[in-house]
Structure formats: structure tokens, C-alpha cells
Design a protein around this motif. Structure first.
Motif, PDB file in Angstrom:
ATOM      1  N   MET A   1       0.858  -1.202   0.000  1.00 37.94           N
ATOM      2  CA  MET A   1       0.000   0.000   0.000  1.00 37.94           C
ATOM      3  C   MET A   1       0.890   1.247   0.000  1.00 37.94           C
ATOM      4  N   ARG A   2       0.404   2.287  -0.659  1.00 36.92           N
ATOM      5  CA  ARG A   2       1.250   3.474  -0.831  1.00 36.92           C
ATOM      6  C   ARG A   2       1.274   4.383   0.383  1.00 36.92           C
ATOM      7  N   THR A   3       0.207   4.334   1.175  1.00 37.80           N
ATOM      8  CA  THR A   3       0.126   5.222   2.331  1.00 37.80           C
ATOM      9  C   THR A   3       0.345   4.408   3.607  1.00 37.80           C
ATOM     10  N   LEU A   4       1.246   4.899   4.463  1.00 30.73           N
ATOM     11  CA  LEU A   4       1.538   4.211   5.720  1.00 30.73           C
ATOM     12  C   LEU A   4       0.946   4.998   6.868  1.00 30.73           C
ATOM     13  N   PHE A   5       0.562   4.276   7.931  1.00 28.17           N
ATOM     14  CA  PHE A   5      -0.187   4.867   9.031  1.00 28.17           C
ATOM     15  C   PHE A   5       0.495   4.553  10.351  1.00 28.17           C
ATOM     16  N   LEU A   6       0.709   5.596  11.148  1.00 27.37           N
ATOM     17  CA  LEU A   6       1.181   5.426  12.521  1.00 27.37           C
ATOM     18  C   LEU A   6       0.007   5.731  13.444  1.00 27.37           C
ATOM     19  N   SER A   7      -0.484   4.707  14.124  1.00 30.78           N
ATOM     20  CA  SER A   7      -1.661   4.855  14.984  1.00 30.78           C
ATOM     21  C   SER A   7      -1.277   5.485  16.319  1.00 30.78           C
ATOM     22  N   ALA A   8      -2.296   5.864  17.077  1.00 33.61           N
ATOM     23  CA  ALA A   8      -2.067   6.401  18.421  1.00 33.61           C
ATOM     24  C   ALA A   8      -1.328   5.380  19.285  1.00 33.61           C
ATOM     25  N   GLN A   9      -1.750   4.131  19.222  1.00 34.29           N
ATOM     26  CA  GLN A   9      -1.065   3.070  19.965  1.00 34.29           C
ATOM     27  C   GLN A   9       0.369   2.894  19.467  1.00 34.29           C
ATOM     28  N   GLY A  10       0.529   2.950  18.162  1.00 36.05           N
ATOM     29  CA  GLY A  10       1.866   2.787  17.579  1.00 36.05           C
ATOM     30  C   GLY A  10       2.823   3.880  18.038  1.00 36.05           C
ATOM     31  N   ALA A  11       2.342   5.121  18.046  1.00 39.97           N
ATOM     32  CA  ALA A  11       3.192   6.239  18.485  1.00 39.97           C
ATOM     33  C   ALA A  11       3.550   6.084  19.966  1.00 39.97           C
ATOM     34  N   ALA A  12       2.574   5.690  20.777  1.00 39.19           N
ATOM     35  CA  ALA A  12       2.834   5.506  22.211  1.00 39.19           C
ATOM     36  C   ALA A  12       3.873   4.409  22.440  1.00 39.19           C
ATOM     37  N   THR A  13       3.744   3.336  21.673  1.00 36.42           N
ATOM     38  CA  THR A  13       4.703   2.233  21.785  1.00 36.42           C
ATOM     39  C   THR A  13       6.113   2.701  21.424  1.00 36.42           C
ATOM     40  N   LEU A  14       6.233   3.432  20.325  1.00 36.98           N
ATOM     41  CA  LEU A  14       7.538   3.928  19.887  1.00 36.98           C
ATOM     42  C   LEU A  14       8.176   4.840  20.927  1.00 36.98           C
ATOM     43  N   ILE A  15       7.359   5.748  21.478  1.00 35.27           N
ATOM     44  CA  ILE A  15       7.890   6.720  22.434  1.00 35.27           C
ATOM     45  C   ILE A  15       8.238   6.042  23.758  1.00 35.27           C
ATOM     46  N   SER A  16       7.395   5.127  24.193  1.00 40.85           N
ATOM     47  CA  SER A  16       7.698   4.387  25.426  1.00 40.85           C
ATOM     48  C   SER A  16       9.001   3.610  25.288  1.00 40.85           C
ATOM     49  N   ARG A  17       9.148   2.969  24.153  1.00 38.26           N
ATOM     50  CA  ARG A  17      10.319   2.113  23.929  1.00 38.26           C
ATOM     51  C   ARG A  17      11.608   2.947  23.885  1.00 38.26           C
ATOM     52  N   ALA A  18      11.557   4.060  23.149  1.00 35.60           N
ATOM     53  CA  ALA A  18      12.762   4.899  23.020  1.00 35.60           C
ATOM     54  C   ALA A  18      13.011   5.716  24.289  1.00 35.60           C
ATOM     55  N   GLY A  19      11.971   5.999  25.039  1.00 34.73           N
ATOM     56  CA  GLY A  19      12.084   6.861  26.216  1.00 34.73           C
ATOM     57  C   GLY A  19      11.637   8.272  25.862  1.00 34.73           C
ATOM     58  N   LEU A  20      10.844   8.861  26.758  1.00 36.72           N
ATOM     59  CA  LEU A  20      10.269  10.173  26.493  1.00 36.72           C
ATOM     60  C   LEU A  20      11.345  11.246  26.333  1.00 36.72           C
ATOM     61  N   ALA A  21      12.312  11.255  27.245  1.00 36.67           N
ATOM     62  CA  ALA A  21      13.358  12.289  27.208  1.00 36.67           C
ATOM     63  C   ALA A  21      14.162  12.194  25.913  1.00 36.67           C
ATOM     64  N   ARG A  22      14.466  10.958  25.503  1.00 34.82           N
ATOM     65  CA  ARG A  22      15.254  10.781  24.284  1.00 34.82           C
ATOM     66  C   ARG A  22      14.467  11.223  23.050  1.00 34.82           C
ATOM     67  N   CYS A  23      13.163  10.940  23.038  1.00 31.84           N
ATOM     68  CA  CYS A  23      12.339  11.381  21.910  1.00 31.84           C
ATOM     69  C   CYS A  23      12.270  12.899  21.849  1.00 31.84           C
ATOM     70  N   ILE A  24      12.078  13.526  22.989  1.00 34.65           N
ATOM     71  CA  ILE A  24      12.011  14.990  22.999  1.00 34.65           C
ATOM     72  C   ILE A  24      13.331  15.575  22.500  1.00 34.65           C
ATOM     73  N   ARG A  25      14.439  14.987  22.942  1.00 38.98           N
ATOM     74  CA  ARG A  25      15.742  15.468  22.480  1.00 38.98           C
ATOM     75  C   ARG A  25      15.885  15.293  20.965  1.00 38.98           C
TER      76      ARG A  25
END
Lengths: 342, 342
Positions: B1-25
């Protein structure tokens, strides 16, 4: 989930099942209804981002209860990338909370709504008992125009012309399958010489004079849908000068429509005025009428609501996790740190 | 599919995994990088649709390669509907073809980007070696502000105040868990009296004077993020009159920011000028500095690109059937009638 999604496949399934002509007729009713409550809408010209390759536009509108917008592009050379010239999607949201409730494909739906708007307008602008239409530009929009004008105005004979003959061939086969009469033409003058209606739907992003005044017979209605960007027109200004010209939303059409070629005070009539009876459509049998259509946000709002209802009734909606569902809406952080996150 | 989707759950998972402080940086770096190439962007003030209950906005921007927009609402009473005050999503598209390639939740991501922008700006506007910050308004944005200012400026003591004490309690618990010092205050004057930085993030859609001049100590930096709509401000105009005021994009902030209270020629400095060294940040230790932040499309563009890369690398993207995949892009009708449709 709070947001529902109608996919491209889902929309195609719904339209195939209900039938193309019936869907266009349903959209015409919805668009007519909404144009008749024109004053209720918070309207603005669309927001366009131009580049050398094309344009990307956002078209927002609200009736105070529902907010809607469409994203749409126009890229004449997209076939080189195996992509449609026009691609679109849209969103409906509740004004009371701002929640986006419905996300919809609109590539296919835009093709139907443009044809529906053309036919709705033409019902008030042609002479009575029209039979024939020229289709100048035989791309993705052309079949939808033919179906809409056959369904709503009884047109059964179509004169076809395109600079790309393979597009004309494709259209002719489709119209033949629908039982419609087609005449394949070698030039624009040949295609428009004897018809009651002319639809111009070409894609070139330039000041073209697809039609000039000497080609036209008196009393013809021109449905001009391809000139819809600054620098992109299809009609010679002499045609406009002597015609009765109708537009969707004057502030936007002054920028984007055929009338961008005319002085700022060139007189036009807005479609809603004609539909409500506030203004006349055609006023004389020999008059040349022009619907200078560029596409307006209200039309997309109307057809998104139509498709939303159809999809709800037929169970074609998917859920989309677009907005987080927070146990405590003031506590986004907690949802992130300790919540339902994998 | 040509369009990719990052869901609310997906974004939360990514940020939790990387760490909030690291994402903000990471977002700070991305936003800084993009503000430094300010001239490359096709910029406009956002398109707002106001109602009695709130506002819905579209924020488009393009750098000539990538087009992006955010949809975002602001509805102060949404908690009554168990919905967040601010909800958002966004899209990135290719300018060359108009294809929407990435659709992303932005409710959570907007919370991080606002905090990232605040901290990035403050790095150039506070006195050296700041330690303490007042947080006025302890809603969904407040934890993200604390984490960003701790991570990027070393602030470790937070003075908290909100008209709703349960919000303050919630924030205090979260900051305690992070090992940060908190002082719960009974009034705004008490909260701001001794701090190096003040962040105002209240939601009321009115001309409030959350801060008045007599409350402030010399040299304080005010990060004013709650005043972001016509008719919605947080600072008494006397504060602005004597302060050095920074904005994101002047044409938009004149309409929406704290400076809507000031004359049209009231002097301001744009953030990009400070980040590139074209203009100075703070110019004296006793100066009061104000970052009159309303949120600008460029910040959302930057963080969407950041999240897109993160999601691609970690496989958190879903496919979205938003644009039909036509065997022949000029032949939409055929796809509908005879094609792969169920």
C-alpha cells in the motif's frame, strides 16, 4: 474506536453495489440540499500549495455542526509515475468537540461529485430537451460526466475528443457498454459543432484556448471543469465576455477559474442563487452559458456525508486508531507511561 | 500500500520504547535543523474555524520536497465529553506527485513537540544555569514541559499551580516518580515568585491575565504556550511592553499570540533568527524574556518526519488503503466497474 475509515476499496464496493448512476443521483440531491442552505456555511477559498509539478490543496468548510475538509492534488504528469492526476481524501469532524469522526478516500468519490455538480448545475443552464454533449478531454473524469448527464439530463449522444487518442478509445468502449451513442472526433471544432452541451476536462496546467468563440453554436452550455488553478484555463476570454457565467464560490473562482482572465468586476452568478431561485439560470435560448466550475469544499462536505451514511448502513467502515482513547483525558502522560501501551 | 499509518497506539509504543526524554531530544534536534533552513519553507498562517466551543485548525507547510499538514482542535471543555482538549493528526505527502505517503496520530506527538519547541527556545532565552520553573496550568501538556526542561536545561525544581487541584496532584505524583522536586502552590504569585522560568499552559478561551507584571522577578523567562487563539491570552500587556518577545512565525502570532493585545508594530524577534545567530536571544540578565508560542506548522512537519523515521526503523507502520491503486491511472471508471472490486 472513535474514528471510522472508508477505504478506497470500501468506497468502490459501495458504489459498485448501489450502482454508479444511483450514487450520482444521491449526491446531486445532497449537494442541491446543501447549496440551498448556503448561508449556514463558514466558507473560505481553498489553501493551495503550488509547485512546478502541480498543486496540493486543502478545502475546509463547516456548517456549525460538522466540519469537513478535503486534501486533493492536481499533477498533470502523474501518469508517468503510474499515479492518478487527482488523488484525494477527506475528514468529517464534530464542531462541538473537534473529534475527527470519519476519514474517507475521496479519489473515486471526487470523480462522482464533480460529475454530480456539473449535471446539477446544467439542469438550470441548458436549453430544454438537450440530447448531445461534447467531451473534450477523455481522462479519468469523462465517464462520470457521461453517466451523470445521461442520468440527469437525458443526454444520449457523446462527441469525444482528446489529444491522446487511446483515452478517447477507452471512453468510447465504456460508453458503448452503457448503450450510449458515441462519435469519435479528430478535432475540437468537429466535436463541438452541433452539440447542446460541451464539457471541457483537460489537465494541462497552462492558459490554453481549448475552445474559441467561432467554434460555438448559439445556445450551447459549456461545462468548464478543467480550468481550476491560477494559470490554468480552457476558454478563450471572448467566450466569457458574451456569455452568462455561473460559479460555485466567487472569491475562489476569481483566483482559479476561467474568469481569472477577466476584470475583477466581470459579472457572475453563484450556483446557490440559481438553485434557490434567487437568480435565474439561462435567460434566453440563444445565450451561451458557462459553468466555470473549479470544485468547492461544500460539494465534498455533501458527498462525504452521503458516503458516510451509505457506509454506515452497509457496514463498510473500518475503525482507525487516530485519536488515543485516554481513561483520563487530562492525563496523556500517564497513558503513555503506565497505560495500555504494548 | 502506498500510504503508511502510525496509529495512536503505535506512536505511544515507539515513544515508550525509546524513552520520552530521548524522543524529545530527538525532536529538538529535528526542529532546530528545520528552523535553521527557514527560507526553504512555503509558510502560511494556519486556517482556523472558530465556534463557541473551540477551534479547529489546519496547519500546512512545504519545503518543496515534502508537503505536510496537521489537523488540530482546541476545546477547553472537552473533558466533559471525556475527550482531550487537544486532538491532532497529520499527513506528509510528496510535492512531486501529491501522493499522501504518511498519516500519523499527532495528539501524543503534539504534546512532545510543544515541549520540545519550548525547551529549544528557552535554551537561547533564559539566564545561564537555571534551576527552577513554575508550571501554571497542570493539564495534559505539563509533564512533557517538565521532562523537556529537565532534559535540555537541567531544571530540577518545579512550582505547580492549577485552578483544578486534582490536576496539580496528578502532575506532582508524576514528577516525584521522575525524581524531580515539586512545590505545590496555592496561587500564581506564590508559584512564580522565585523561579527562573515560568510556563503558562492554561486552556481557558478568554483574555485572562494569568500573570501580571508585579508578580515577576527580574530576569525571568516566560514560556507562554496557552495563549494561542484570537481572544485567548494569558499575559497582562504590561509584561509584554517591557519584555523582549520572541515568536515562531510573526504573521500567525500577530493574530493568535499574546501580542494580539499589542500594536501592529510592536517589535518581536522570530525564533529562526535566534537559532541561526541572525538575532540575539536574551540581551541582559535582568531582562524579562517571553516566548509567545502558538505552535507553528514547521514544528509538526519536523516531528512527523522524526516519527516517520522512527516508525520505519522499528516496523510500527500499518498500511492504509487511502488512495486507489489503479492498473491504469487514467482509467478510474474501469477500476470501479470491472476491476479488483469485491
Amino acid at each position: 474506536m472513535r474514528t471510522l475509515f472508508l477505504s478506497a476499496q470500501g468506497a468502490a464496493t459501495l458504489i459498485s453495489r448501489a450502482g454508479l448512476a444511483r450514487c450520482i443521483r444521491g449526491m446531486v440531491n445532497e449537494i442541491d440540499h446543501d447549496f440551498k442552505r448556503w448561508e449556514q456555511f463558514d466558507k473560505s477559498a481553498r489553501l493551495a500549495s503550488h509547485s512546478a509539478q502541480g498543486v496540493i490543496e486543502i478545502m475546509p468548510i463547516s456548517d456549525g455542526q460538522t466540519y469537513g475538509f478535503k486534501y486533493v492534488n492536481g499533477h498533470p504528469n502523474n501518469h508517468r509515475h503510474e499515479l492518478p492526476t487527482v488523488m484525494a481524501f477527506g475528514v468529517l469532524a464534530r464542531v462541538e468537540t473537534g473529534l475527527p469522526e470519519f476519514v474517507s478516500e475521496l479519489t473515486l468519490v471526487t470523480a462522482l461529485r464533480t460529475a454530480a455538480t456539473s449535471a446539477l448545475a446544467a439542469q438550470h443552464m441548458t436549453n430544454p430537451a438537450v440530447r448531445s454533449m461534447a467531451l473534450i478531454g477523455n481522462g479519468a473524469q469523462s465517464e462520470f460526466q457521461a453517466v451523470a448527464f445521461h442520468e440527469l439530463l437525458g443526454i444520449d449522444t457523446f462527441y469525444l475528443y482528446d489529444t491522446d487518442f487511446s483515452a478517447t478509445e477507452k471512453l468510447a468502449i465504456h460508453l458503448y457498454e452503457l448503450g450510449l451513442k458515441t462519435i469519435l472526433c479528430k478535432s475540437v471544432p468537429e466535436a463541438v459543432r452541433e452539440v447542446d452541451v460541451i464539457t471541457t476536462a483537460t489537465a494541462a496546467k497552462t492558459h490554453a484556448s481549448v475552445l474559441t468563440k467561432n467554434m460555438l453554436r448559439p445556445g450551447v452550455h459549456i461545462n468548464a471543469i478543467g480550468g481550476d488553478c491560477p494559470g490554468k484555463t480552457e476558454l478563450h476570454p471572448d467566450i466569457l465576455r458574451d456569455a452568462r457565467v455561473f460559479v460555485e464560490y466567487e472569491p475562489q473562482t476569481r483566483i482559479e477559474g476561467e474568469i481569472q482572465q477577466m476584470p475583477k468586476d466581470f459579472p457572475v452568478t453563484e450556483l446557490w442563487e440559481v438553485l434557490t431561485g434567487f437568480a435565474l439560470g439561462r435567460t434566453a435560448p440563444d445565450q451561451i452559458t458557462v459553468f466555470d466550475s473549479v470544485g468547492f469544499a461544500l460539494e465534498d462536505f455533501s458527498v462525504m456525508r452521503y458516503m458516510h451514511r451509505l457506509a454506515l448502513a452497509q457496514g463498510e467502515l473500518e475503525s482507525l486508531s487516530l485519536i488515543p482513547e485516554l481513561p483520563d483525558p487530562k492525563n496523556l502522560y500517564s497513558w503513555l507511561k503506565h497505560g495500555e501501551v504494548a
